[in-house]
Design a protein around this motif. Structure first.
Motif, mmCIF file in Angstrom:
data_model
loop_
_atom_site.group_PDB
_atom_site.id
_atom_site.type_symbol
_atom_site.label_atom_id
_atom_site.label_comp_id
_atom_site.label_asym_id
_atom_site.label_seq_id
_atom_site.Cartn_x
_atom_site.Cartn_y
_atom_site.Cartn_z
ATOM 1 N N ILE A 1 6.788 -2.182 -8.593
ATOM 2 C CA ILE A 1 6.107 -0.896 -8.483
ATOM 3 C C ILE A 1 6.827 0.105 -9.381
ATOM 4 N N TRP A 2 6.050 0.861 -10.163
ATOM 5 C CA TRP A 2 6.606 1.943 -10.962
ATOM 6 C C TRP A 2 6.109 3.264 -10.384
ATOM 7 N N PHE A 3 7.038 4.180 -10.198
ATOM 8 C CA PHE A 3 6.714 5.447 -9.532
ATOM 9 C C PHE A 3 7.358 6.592 -10.308
ATOM 10 N N ALA A 4 6.670 7.727 -10.378
ATOM 11 C CA ALA A 4 7.182 8.877 -11.144
ATOM 12 C C ALA A 4 7.889 9.879 -10.235
ATOM 13 N N ARG A 5 9.048 10.317 -10.679
ATOM 14 C CA ARG A 5 9.843 11.330 -9.965
ATOM 15 C C ARG A 5 10.084 12.518 -10.895
ATOM 16 N N CYS B 1 9.662 14.843 -3.965
ATOM 17 C CA CYS B 1 8.651 14.154 -3.164
ATOM 18 C C CYS B 1 9.294 13.260 -2.105
ATOM 19 N N ALA B 2 8.581 13.106 -0.995
ATOM 20 C CA ALA B 2 8.932 12.118 0.025
ATOM 21 C C ALA B 2 7.912 10.989 -0.094
ATOM 22 N N VAL B 3 8.384 9.787 -0.360
ATOM 23 C CA VAL B 3 7.500 8.665 -0.688
ATOM 24 C C VAL B 3 7.686 7.538 0.317
ATOM 25 N N ALA B 4 6.575 6.933 0.739
ATOM 26 C CA ALA B 4 6.651 5.800 1.663
ATOM 27 C C ALA B 4 5.599 4.762 1.287
ATOM 28 N N GLU C 1 0.836 -1.193 0.000
ATOM 29 C CA GLU C 1 0.000 0.000 0.000
ATOM 30 C C GLU C 1 0.877 1.251 0.000
ATOM 31 N N GLU C 2 0.367 2.285 -0.634
ATOM 32 C CA GLU C 2 1.054 3.572 -0.622
ATOM 33 C C GLU C 2 0.778 4.228 0.721
ATOM 34 N N GLU C 3 1.809 4.431 1.528
ATOM 35 C CA GLU C 3 1.637 4.980 2.874
ATOM 36 C C GLU C 3 1.468 6.494 2.831
ATOM 37 N N SER C 4 2.371 7.183 2.173
ATOM 38 C CA SER C 4 2.296 8.642 2.096
ATOM 39 C C SER C 4 3.152 9.157 0.955
ATOM 40 N N VAL C 5 2.695 10.242 0.373
ATOM 41 C CA VAL C 5 3.457 10.944 -0.654
ATOM 42 C C VAL C 5 3.298 12.438 -0.399
ATOM 43 N N GLU C 6 4.387 13.100 -0.156
ATOM 44 C CA GLU C 6 4.365 14.540 0.064
ATOM 45 C C GLU C 6 5.322 15.199 -0.916
#
Length: 279
Positions: free
Chosen positions: A169-173, A153-156, A140-145
């Motif tokens: 998991i693929w994530f955009a930065r 971004c800070a990703v958890a 699960e995506e915990e937090s994205v700020e």
């Protein structure tokens, strides 16, 4: 003159030297006109204490390790693991780390997880853009700020400590200079080049002018039923759609006939323009 101007004027950056006499001027000319025989200078290596170099590297965020460094020294971890009940809260510390580095750190915890963080357009940054997992593998995506649309971004993520199976998991930065987007959001979304612009139905020249005001440009066109590539089209053609491709660039679908607005398309345009400045 302003107060600051008077303060600056009162400063004498280079005190004037006393007026030179005739003898001083003749001596100066003699020195200038006398040829100087070049002398070879011995070069000495400039040495810096290792501790100072490492300290500077830490301040600048440089991953530097001397060749003879002890084997116990390693680069900072790309992931931070914190236990929360029956789960791990995994925070991404380095958005630009190599996927193999992420995989290695997950593997050290007994987790078969691959995390790939790739450049995305501003509205895609901070979002999961895709993924796959084996049956029962819950992540699960915990937090994205994020600081701003397209900003850092800070990703958890929340991962069960007893995680079994495998997942990707693929994530955009944010994109770095020269990088192309591997995932793109809506070109009219917040942070994108055509935010608050009703670009559908506008002419190519009109859209090009808007982009120029925002330091952007049209990279390429797609035309016809098969979306054939085209470097240029007439400026009076109409824009049907557009997508971000890289910082400051968009790909445009254009056609010679006017765009037909269906009820769905009209509703979509109104939704995207809601809250935008009028006029």
């Amino acid at each position: 003159m302003s107060k600051i101007g008077r303060m600056v004027a009162a400063i004498d950056p280079a005190p004037h030297a006393p007026e030179q006499g005739q003898g001083a001027r003749e001596l100066l000319h003699e020195i200038i006109e006398t040829p100087i025989k070049a002398r070879r200078r011995a070069r000495w290596p400039v040495l810096f204490p290792v501790a100072a170099v490492l300290a500077a590297a830490a301040v600048l965020g440089v991953a530097f390790l001397p060749a003879n460094a002890p084997s116990g020294i390693a680069p900072s971890a790309a992931l931070a693991f914190q236990r929360s009940g029956d789960d791990w809260i995994v925070t991404v510390k380095d958005l630009y780390a190599d996927p193999e580095r992420f995989a290695s750190e997950f593997k050290a915890r007994g987790l078969d997880i691959r995390l790939s963080i790739a450049p995305g357009s501003p509205s895609a940054v901070g979002h999961v853009t895709g993924g796959e997992n084996s049956e029962g593998a819950r992540i699960e995506e915990e937090s994205v700020e994020c600081e701003s649309p397209g900003g850092r971004c800070a990703v958890a993520f929340r991962i069960p400590a007893a995680f079994k199976g495998s997942a990707a998991i693929w994530f955009a930065r944010p994109a770095r200079p020269g990088e192309r987007y591997e995932s793109a959001g809506d070109v009219g979304a917040t942070g994108e080049l055509l935010h608050c612009v009703p670009y559908r139905g506008m002419t190519v020249d009109e859209v090009r002018a808007v982009l120029a005001e925002r330091d952007g440009s049209i990279e390429e066109f797609r035309v016809g039923k098969r979306s054939d590539r085209a470097q240029q089209v007439p400026g009076n053609w109409f824009v049907k759609d557009a997508v971000p491709t890289a910082p400051g660039q968009v790909l445009v679908w254009a056609q010679p006939e006017r765009v037909k607005f269906t009820p769905e398309l009209i509703a979509d345009v109104k939704k995207k323009m809601a809250g935008c400045p009028q006029g």
